[in-house]
Design a protein around this motif. Structure first.
Motif, PDB file in Angstrom:
ATOM      1  N   ALA A  19       0.815  -1.225   0.000  1.00  0.00           N
ATOM      2  CA  ALA A  19       0.000   0.000   0.000  1.00  0.00           C
ATOM      3  C   ALA A  19       0.847   1.272   0.000  1.00  0.00           C
ATOM      4  CB  ALA A  19      -0.929   0.002   1.208  1.00  0.00           C
ATOM      5  N   ASP A  20       2.110   1.177   0.431  1.00  0.00           N
ATOM      6  CA  ASP A  20       3.005   2.334   0.441  1.00  0.00           C
ATOM      7  C   ASP A  20       3.797   2.477  -0.857  1.00  0.00           C
ATOM      8  OD1 ASP A  20       2.281   3.042   3.060  1.00  0.00           O
ATOM      9  OD2 ASP A  20       3.727   1.610   3.899  1.00  0.00           O
ATOM     10  N   GLY A  21       3.540   1.600  -1.831  1.00  0.00           N
ATOM     11  CA  GLY A  21       4.223   1.676  -3.123  1.00  0.00           C
ATOM     12  C   GLY A  21       5.577   0.991  -3.146  1.00  0.00           C
ATOM     13  N   ARG A  22       5.889   0.211  -2.123  1.00  0.00           N
ATOM     14  CA  ARG A  22       7.163  -0.508  -2.076  1.00  0.00           C
ATOM     15  C   ARG A  22       6.965  -1.952  -2.523  1.00  0.00           C
ATOM     16  NH1 ARG A  22       8.070   2.079   3.544  1.00  0.00           N
ATOM     17  NH2 ARG A  22       6.510   0.511   3.994  1.00  0.00           N
ATOM     18  N   ALA A  23       7.921  -2.447  -3.285  1.00  0.00           N
ATOM     19  CA  ALA A  23       7.871  -3.828  -3.756  1.00  0.00           C
ATOM     20  C   ALA A  23       8.324  -4.768  -2.637  1.00  0.00           C
ATOM     21  CB  ALA A  23       8.761  -4.003  -4.977  1.00  0.00           C
ATOM     22  N   LEU A  24       7.594  -5.863  -2.468  1.00  0.00           N
ATOM     23  CA  LEU A  24       7.976  -6.871  -1.488  1.00  0.00           C
ATOM     24  C   LEU A  24       9.274  -7.532  -1.926  1.00  0.00           C
ATOM     25  CD1 LEU A  24       4.557  -8.604  -0.815  1.00  0.00           C
ATOM     26  CD2 LEU A  24       5.662  -6.822   0.527  1.00  0.00           C
ATOM     27  N   ARG A  25      10.129  -7.800  -0.965  1.00  0.00           N
ATOM     28  CA  ARG A  25      11.419  -8.423  -1.264  1.00  0.00           C
ATOM     29  C   ARG A  25      11.229  -9.912  -1.530  1.00  0.00           C
ATOM     30  NH1 ARG A  25      16.029  -5.781   0.185  1.00  0.00           N
ATOM     31  NH2 ARG A  25      16.974  -7.756   0.797  1.00  0.00           N
ATOM     32  N   THR A  26      11.995 -10.405  -2.473  1.00  0.00           N
ATOM     33  CA  THR A  26      11.939 -11.833  -2.793  1.00  0.00           C
ATOM     34  C   THR A  26      13.313 -12.477  -2.632  1.00  0.00           C
ATOM     35  OG1 THR A  26      12.269 -11.375  -5.133  1.00  0.00           O
ATOM     36  CG2 THR A  26       9.991 -11.568  -4.378  1.00  0.00           C
ATOM     37  N   SER A  27      14.166 -11.854  -1.823  1.00  0.00           N
ATOM     38  CA  SER A  27      15.511 -12.401  -1.635  1.00  0.00           C
ATOM     39  C   SER A  27      15.441 -13.778  -0.977  1.00  0.00           C
ATOM     40  CB  SER A  27      16.359 -11.448  -0.789  1.00  0.00           C
ATOM     41  OG  SER A  27      15.739 -11.205   0.445  1.00  0.00           O
ATOM     42  N   HIS A  28      16.417 -14.591  -1.268  1.00  0.00           N
ATOM     43  CA  HIS A  28      16.509 -15.967  -0.762  1.00  0.00           C
ATOM     44  C   HIS A  28      15.269 -16.770  -1.136  1.00  0.00           C
ATOM     45  CE1 HIS A  28      19.956 -14.549   1.417  1.00  0.00           C
ATOM     46  NE2 HIS A  28      19.214 -13.631   2.013  1.00  0.00           N
ATOM     47  N   SER A  29      14.739 -16.494  -2.311  1.00  0.00           N
ATOM     48  CA  SER A  29      13.477 -17.117  -2.701  1.00  0.00           C
ATOM     49  C   SER A  29      13.588 -18.614  -2.956  1.00  0.00           C
ATOM     50  CB  SER A  29      12.884 -16.423  -3.929  1.00  0.00           C
ATOM     51  OG  SER A  29      13.744 -16.543  -5.034  1.00  0.00           O
ATOM     52  N   ALA A  30      14.741 -19.106  -3.405  1.00  0.00           N
ATOM     53  CA  ALA A  30      14.864 -20.534  -3.686  1.00  0.00           C
ATOM     54  C   ALA A  30      14.669 -21.358  -2.410  1.00  0.00           C
ATOM     55  CB  ALA A  30      16.211 -20.841  -4.326  1.00  0.00           C
ATOM     56  N   VAL A  31      15.289 -20.941  -1.332  1.00  0.00           N
ATOM     57  CA  VAL A  31      15.164 -21.650  -0.062  1.00  0.00           C
ATOM     58  C   VAL A  31      13.728 -21.548   0.453  1.00  0.00           C
ATOM     59  CG1 VAL A  31      15.917 -21.658   2.348  1.00  0.00           C
ATOM     60  CG2 VAL A  31      17.577 -21.306   0.521  1.00  0.00           C
ATOM     61  N   ARG A  32      13.147 -20.373   0.327  1.00  0.00           N
ATOM     62  CA  ARG A  32      11.785 -20.160   0.802  1.00  0.00           C
ATOM     63  C   ARG A  32      10.786 -20.956  -0.042  1.00  0.00           C
ATOM     64  NH1 ARG A  32      11.445 -13.842   0.945  1.00  0.00           N
ATOM     65  NH2 ARG A  32       9.529 -14.171   2.112  1.00  0.00           N
ATOM     66  N   GLN A  33      11.021 -21.016  -1.353  1.00  0.00           N
ATOM     67  CA  GLN A  33      10.151 -21.789  -2.252  1.00  0.00           C
ATOM     68  C   GLN A  33      10.225 -23.273  -1.905  1.00  0.00           C
ATOM     69  OE1 GLN A  33       8.889 -20.083  -5.317  1.00  0.00           O
ATOM     70  NE2 GLN A  33       7.654 -21.819  -5.890  1.00  0.00           N
ATOM     71  N   GLU A  34      11.421 -23.753  -1.625  1.00  0.00           N
ATOM     72  CA  GLU A  34      11.596 -25.160  -1.261  1.00  0.00           C
ATOM     73  C   GLU A  34      10.836 -25.466   0.033  1.00  0.00           C
ATOM     74  OE1 GLU A  34      15.072 -28.361  -0.129  1.00  0.00           O
ATOM     75  OE2 GLU A  34      15.616 -26.578  -1.274  1.00  0.00           O
ATOM     76  N   LYS A  35      10.888 -24.560   0.980  1.00  0.00           N
ATOM     77  CA  LYS A  35      10.159 -24.720   2.243  1.00  0.00           C
ATOM     78  C   LYS A  35       8.663 -24.902   1.986  1.00  0.00           C
ATOM     79  CE  LYS A  35       8.993 -22.030   6.333  1.00  0.00           C
ATOM     80  NZ  LYS A  35       9.182 -20.730   6.997  1.00  0.00           N
ATOM     81  N   VAL A  36       8.094 -24.075   1.110  1.00  0.00           N
ATOM     82  CA  VAL A  36       6.677 -24.169   0.781  1.00  0.00           C
ATOM     83  C   VAL A  36       6.383 -25.487   0.074  1.00  0.00           C
ATOM     84  CG1 VAL A  36       4.827 -23.169  -0.608  1.00  0.00           C
ATOM     85  CG2 VAL A  36       6.354 -21.679   0.681  1.00  0.00           C
ATOM     86  N   SER A  37       7.269 -25.914  -0.798  1.00  0.00           N
ATOM     87  CA  SER A  37       7.060 -27.136  -1.579  1.00  0.00           C
ATOM     88  C   SER A  37       7.030 -28.386  -0.711  1.00  0.00           C
ATOM     89  CB  SER A  37       8.141 -27.281  -2.641  1.00  0.00           C
ATOM     90  OG  SER A  37       8.037 -26.251  -3.591  1.00  0.00           O
ATOM     91  N   ARG A  38       7.697 -28.326   0.407  1.00  0.00           N
ATOM     92  CA  ARG A  38       7.726 -29.497   1.301  1.00  0.00           C
ATOM     93  C   ARG A  38       6.421 -29.593   2.049  1.00  0.00           C
ATOM     94  NH1 ARG A  38      13.266 -31.267   2.754  1.00  0.00           N
ATOM     95  NH2 ARG A  38      14.552 -30.300   1.199  1.00  0.00           N
TER      96      ARG A  38
END
Length: 139
Positions: A120-139
């Protein structure tokens, strides 16, 4: 599950990719927080929502391809876990489900999701370290 994500500017090539029938037996579209009903219109709507933010890539294109068939509930659980991990709860989203015929007549469904990643403040959400985070969700 195989998954991935990439920040995106919403170029029309994304809509072309998501609409491509090719080896897709069926394509189903669902939106969350958008008024558009088609893939092309939904991506255009997301791009408009991202105008004026401080990034050239206000969208997030994520995909997931499970190794076994997912029920509707499984897909909802995956979306909820993904959105929680990346702080995307309540953000507008386009979901495109592709159903493909695999080797030996096996059918496999995978999903593409395109989110507005601007808060809402016009800032983009960070997606750093996304591979590790994506793997966490996939499990």
């Amino acid at each position: 599950m195989i998954g991935g994500m990439v920040e995106h500017d919403g170029h029309k090539a994304l809509a072309v990719h998501l609409c491509k029938t090719g080896d897709n037996e069926a394509i189903a579209v669902r939106t969350h927080g958008l008024s558009s009903g088609t893939i092309t219109e939904a991506i255009a709507e997301l791009r408009l929502m991202g105008l004026g933010c401080r990034t050239g890539k206000p969208l997030l294109h994520a995909w997931a391809s499970p190794s076994s068939a997912y029920s509707e509930r499984d897909w909802e659980n995956h979306r909820a876990a993904f959105e929680q991990e990346f702080g995307l709860q309540g953000f507008p989203c386009l979901e495109v489900f592709h159903l493909k015929f695999g080797d030996g007549g096996r059918t496999a469904q995978h999903v593409h999701r395109v989110y507005l990643r601007v808060d809402a403040d016009g800032r983009a959400l960070r997606t750093s370290h996304s591979a590790v985070r994506q793997e966490k969700v996939s499990r």
